[in-house]
Design a protein around this motif. Structure first.
Motif, PDB file in Angstrom:
ATOM      1  N   MET A  18       0.852  -1.171   0.000  1.00 31.81           N
ATOM      2  CA  MET A  18       0.000   0.000   0.000  1.00 31.81           C
ATOM      3  C   MET A  18       0.897   1.232   0.000  1.00 31.81           C
ATOM      4  N   THR A  19       0.659   2.141  -0.915  1.00 35.26           N
ATOM      5  CA  THR A  19       1.508   3.301  -1.054  1.00 35.26           C
ATOM      6  C   THR A  19       1.203   4.383  -0.025  1.00 35.26           C
ATOM      7  N   LYS A  20       0.015   4.414   0.489  1.00 38.52           N
ATOM      8  CA  LYS A  20      -0.353   5.412   1.485  1.00 38.52           C
ATOM      9  C   LYS A  20      -0.060   4.869   2.876  1.00 38.52           C
ATOM     10  N   GLN A  21       0.088   5.769   3.833  1.00 34.95           N
ATOM     11  CA  GLN A  21       0.453   5.348   5.171  1.00 34.95           C
ATOM     12  C   GLN A  21      -0.729   5.149   6.105  1.00 34.95           C
ATOM     13  N   ALA A  22      -1.900   5.671   5.751  1.00 32.74           N
ATOM     14  CA  ALA A  22      -3.057   5.541   6.635  1.00 32.74           C
ATOM     15  C   ALA A  22      -4.344   5.606   5.821  1.00 32.74           C
ATOM     16  N   ILE A  23      -5.406   5.036   6.394  1.00 33.26           N
ATOM     17  CA  ILE A  23      -6.734   5.185   5.807  1.00 33.26           C
ATOM     18  C   ILE A  23      -7.663   5.710   6.896  1.00 33.26           C
ATOM     19  N   GLY A  24      -8.665   6.458   6.469  1.00 32.63           N
ATOM     20  CA  GLY A  24      -9.666   6.979   7.389  1.00 32.63           C
ATOM     21  C   GLY A  24     -11.048   6.661   6.859  1.00 32.63           C
ATOM     22  N   ILE A  25     -11.967   6.362   7.752  1.00 33.43           N
ATOM     23  CA  ILE A  25     -13.329   5.996   7.373  1.00 33.43           C
ATOM     24  C   ILE A  25     -14.295   6.901   8.127  1.00 33.43           C
ATOM     25  N   LEU A  26     -15.195   7.540   7.382  1.00 34.11           N
ATOM     26  CA  LEU A  26     -16.244   8.361   7.976  1.00 34.11           C
ATOM     27  C   LEU A  26     -17.573   7.746   7.593  1.00 34.11           C
ATOM     28  N   GLU A  27     -18.378   7.405   8.586  1.00 27.06           N
ATOM     29  CA  GLU A  27     -19.688   6.793   8.352  1.00 27.06           C
ATOM     30  C   GLU A  27     -20.749   7.670   9.006  1.00 27.06           C
ATOM     31  N   THR A  28     -21.791   7.991   8.228  1.00 31.67           N
ATOM     32  CA  THR A  28     -22.841   8.869   8.716  1.00 31.67           C
ATOM     33  C   THR A  28     -24.211   8.269   8.447  1.00 31.67           C
ATOM     34  N   GLY A  83     -13.764  16.395   9.123  1.00 35.81           N
ATOM     35  CA  GLY A  83     -14.940  15.833   8.468  1.00 35.81           C
ATOM     36  C   GLY A  83     -16.025  15.434   9.448  1.00 35.81           C
ATOM     37  N   ALA A  84     -15.639  14.839  10.556  1.00 29.80           N
ATOM     38  CA  ALA A  84     -16.624  14.442  11.569  1.00 29.80           C
ATOM     39  C   ALA A  84     -17.285  15.664  12.197  1.00 29.80           C
ATOM     40  N   ALA A  85     -16.503  16.713  12.436  1.00 25.53           N
ATOM     41  CA  ALA A  85     -17.072  17.940  13.014  1.00 25.53           C
ATOM     42  C   ALA A  85     -18.056  18.589  12.047  1.00 25.53           C
ATOM     43  N   LEU A 145     -21.923   8.342  12.643  1.00 27.39           N
ATOM     44  CA  LEU A 145     -21.972   7.037  13.297  1.00 27.39           C
ATOM     45  C   LEU A 145     -20.588   6.557  13.701  1.00 27.39           C
ATOM     46  N   SER A 146     -19.587   6.865  12.856  1.00 32.55           N
ATOM     47  CA  SER A 146     -18.233   6.407  13.135  1.00 32.55           C
ATOM     48  C   SER A 146     -17.238   7.259  12.361  1.00 32.55           C
ATOM     49  N   ALA A 147     -16.112   7.541  12.981  1.00 32.74           N
ATOM     50  CA  ALA A 147     -14.993   8.225  12.338  1.00 32.74           C
ATOM     51  C   ALA A 147     -13.734   7.562  12.873  1.00 32.74           C
ATOM     52  N   HIS A 148     -12.989   6.896  11.995  1.00 38.43           N
ATOM     53  CA  HIS A 148     -11.876   6.086  12.472  1.00 38.43           C
ATOM     54  C   HIS A 148     -10.675   6.208  11.545  1.00 38.43           C
ATOM     55  N   VAL A 149      -9.484   6.190  12.124  1.00 42.01           N
ATOM     56  CA  VAL A 149      -8.226   6.235  11.383  1.00 42.01           C
ATOM     57  C   VAL A 149      -7.471   4.941  11.640  1.00 42.01           C
ATOM     58  N   ILE A 150      -6.984   4.315  10.590  1.00 38.23           N
ATOM     59  CA  ILE A 150      -6.125   3.136  10.711  1.00 38.23           C
ATOM     60  C   ILE A 150      -4.750   3.534  10.199  1.00 38.23           C
ATOM     61  N   ALA A 151      -3.805   3.677  11.101  1.00 36.10           N
ATOM     62  CA  ALA A 151      -2.440   4.050  10.734  1.00 36.10           C
ATOM     63  C   ALA A 151      -1.677   2.815  10.272  1.00 36.10           C
ATOM     64  N   ARG A 152      -0.964   2.968   9.183  1.00 37.95           N
ATOM     65  CA  ARG A 152      -0.130   1.892   8.626  1.00 37.95           C
ATOM     66  C   ARG A 152      -0.879   0.555   8.538  1.00 37.95           C
TER      67      ARG A 152
END
Length: 101
Positions: A1-11, A62-64, A73-80
């Motif tokens: 994976m070329t990016k270092q983190a992914i983030g998920i925003l669920e509303t 984004g969550a704010a 409903l959810s805002a989460h970051v997965i590092a590496r």
């Protein structure tokens, strides 16, 4: 994976997700991992990618923003994340080329 983190925003609701996505993309150097996805029962989500700090800042912004117009409903970051995660992330469809005449 070329990016270092992914983030998920669920509303709950598309309007607040669009508002949150707009804030995320304007607040930090992140990219969308794919199109917005509707899950059902008015739930929808978006996945972003980028550096760990940029994704964290974008998810917070984004969550704010989304919470001002609806329910987050959810805002989460997965590092590496593990490389296998890339297989389950949404993919951006490539634009179909026009046929030559």
């Amino acid at each position: 994976m070329t990016k270092q983190a992914i983030g998920i925003l669920e509303t709950k609701g598309l309007t607040c997700l669009v508002n949150g996505t707009d804030a995320m993309l304007k607040s930090a150097n992140v990219t969308l991992a794919g199109p917005m996805r509707q899950i059902g029962s008015a739930m929808c989500n978006i996945v972003i990618q980028g550096d760990v700090a940029a994704v964290k800042a974008a998810i917070d912004a984004g969550a704010a923003a989304a919470s001002q117009t609806g329910t987050v409903l959810s805002a989460h970051v997965i590092a590496r994340p593990d490389a296998a995660i890339e297989d389950i992330l949404p993919k951006v469809a490539k634009a179909a080329g026009r046929a030559k005449k």
